[in-house]
Design a protein around this motif. Structure first.
Motif, PDB file in Angstrom:
ATOM      1  N   LEU A   1       0.827  -1.206   0.000  1.00  0.00           N
ATOM      2  CA  LEU A   1       0.000   0.000   0.000  1.00  0.00           C
ATOM      3  C   LEU A   1       0.865   1.261   0.000  1.00  0.00           C
ATOM      4  N   LEU A   2       1.905   1.241   0.852  1.00  0.00           N
ATOM      5  CA  LEU A   2       2.772   2.399   0.935  1.00  0.00           C
ATOM      6  C   LEU A   2       3.555   2.626  -0.363  1.00  0.00           C
ATOM      7  N   ILE A   3       3.962   1.509  -0.997  1.00  0.00           N
ATOM      8  CA  ILE A   3       4.651   1.636  -2.285  1.00  0.00           C
ATOM      9  C   ILE A   3       3.725   2.270  -3.316  1.00  0.00           C
ATOM     10  N   SER A   4       2.459   1.845  -3.308  1.00  0.00           N
ATOM     11  CA  SER A   4       1.485   2.410  -4.249  1.00  0.00           C
ATOM     12  C   SER A   4       1.300   3.901  -4.003  1.00  0.00           C
ATOM     13  N   VAL A   5       1.221   4.265  -2.720  1.00  0.00           N
ATOM     14  CA  VAL A   5       1.065   5.683  -2.384  1.00  0.00           C
ATOM     15  C   VAL A   5       2.289   6.481  -2.836  1.00  0.00           C
ATOM     16  N   ALA A   6       3.486   5.919  -2.617  1.00  0.00           N
ATOM     17  CA  ALA A   6       4.708   6.615  -3.014  1.00  0.00           C
ATOM     18  C   ALA A   6       4.764   6.821  -4.524  1.00  0.00           C
TER      19      ALA A   6
END
Length: 271
Positions: A97-102
């Protein structure tokens, strides 16, 4: 003490003169750099501002959080915490999820930069296709049926000697009628000074020349437009007595990006 003063570079002699036939290329390059290329140009200031508000609190924050999550997951295994496998699976999902947000934040920054560049570069290209396409023709005074008001069109350049016998244009300004503001009103246009010749009073000399011309031709006021990314220019105009009379905003992409513009005026009878 005297030796140090003798070694200081001589202040170049600045000459303000009307536009001549061979100046057009230098003037167009000067204005282009002043709006898009120089470090303090509106385009570069706008791009730096986007980096300031997005990168530190967006991508870098998310990537730092991802690193902390990974370290925490490894620690749960080493310490033999109960349900560590469940935590690891949940952590992987959180990392994704955090990778997608980044990635979304990164694409967002790139998109905003492209839109800002398209907006400002598009404005300069329209300018180069309009009055700056043929400077002599546009700023040459025209006959008018109004016997009380003459055409005040004019264009000046600031010129210096480059030290090897060549004359170089390092600044420019134009003046043209501005009908939306009523009769006896003109607009100051294309004020620009070379980035290598700032803080020599060139902008003030150009303003003084154009205002004297306007006053001598019976104008009551002059106006100019400036963007929110031109803080030094706004400061100069305020010191010369200009006042903000109108503020507008150009809203792009449904409010994704907003560029502020100000219309400033100077009443010549007051100065």
């Amino acid at each position: 003490m005297n030796d140090k003063k003798d070694n200081l570079p001589a202040r170049p002699e600045i000459r303000i003169r009307p536009l001549e036939d061979g100046d057009a290329g230098q003037v167009r390059e000067l204005v282009w750099k002043g709006v898009c290329v120089d470090d303090d140009s509106p385009l570069q200031v706008a791009l730096k501002f986007q980096n300031l508000i997005t990168l530190p609190f967006g991508i870098k924050y998310v990537l730092g959080t991802m690193l902390l999550v990974v370290l925490w997951l490894e620690a749960t295994v080493d310490l033999g915490i109960r349900n560590a496998l469940f935590l690891r699976e949940g952590g992987r999902n959180l990392c994704l999820l955090l990778i997608s947000v980044a990635l979304a934040a990164w694409f967002w920054v790139v998109y905003r930069r492209q839109r800002i560049e398209q907006c400002i570069v598009g404005y300069v290209r329209r300018m180069l296709d309009e009055d700056m396409h043929d400077l002599k023709a546009f700023y040459n005074p025209r006959l008018s049926g109004d016997t009380e008001q003459s055409d005040v069109r004019a264009f000046w350049v600031a010129e210096i000697d480059d030290g090897i016998g060549q004359k170089v244009v390092v600044g420019c300004i134009g003046l043209a009628p501005h009908q939306p503001s009523g009769p006896f009103t003109a607009e100051l246009r294309r004020l620009s000074v070379s980035s290598t010749h700032r803080h020599l009073g060139i902008a003030s000399l150009l303003l003084q020349t154009s205002l004297s011309h306007a006053r001598g031709n019976g104008l009551k006021k002059v106006g100019l437009g400036v963007s929110s990314y031109q803080t030094p220019a706004v400061g100069l105009y305020v010191r010369k007595g200009f006042e903000v009379v109108k503020k507008t905003k150009v809203i792009l992409d449904g409010g994704v990006m907003v560029i502020g513009f100000m219309w400033m005026e100077l009443h010549l009878a007051r100065v």
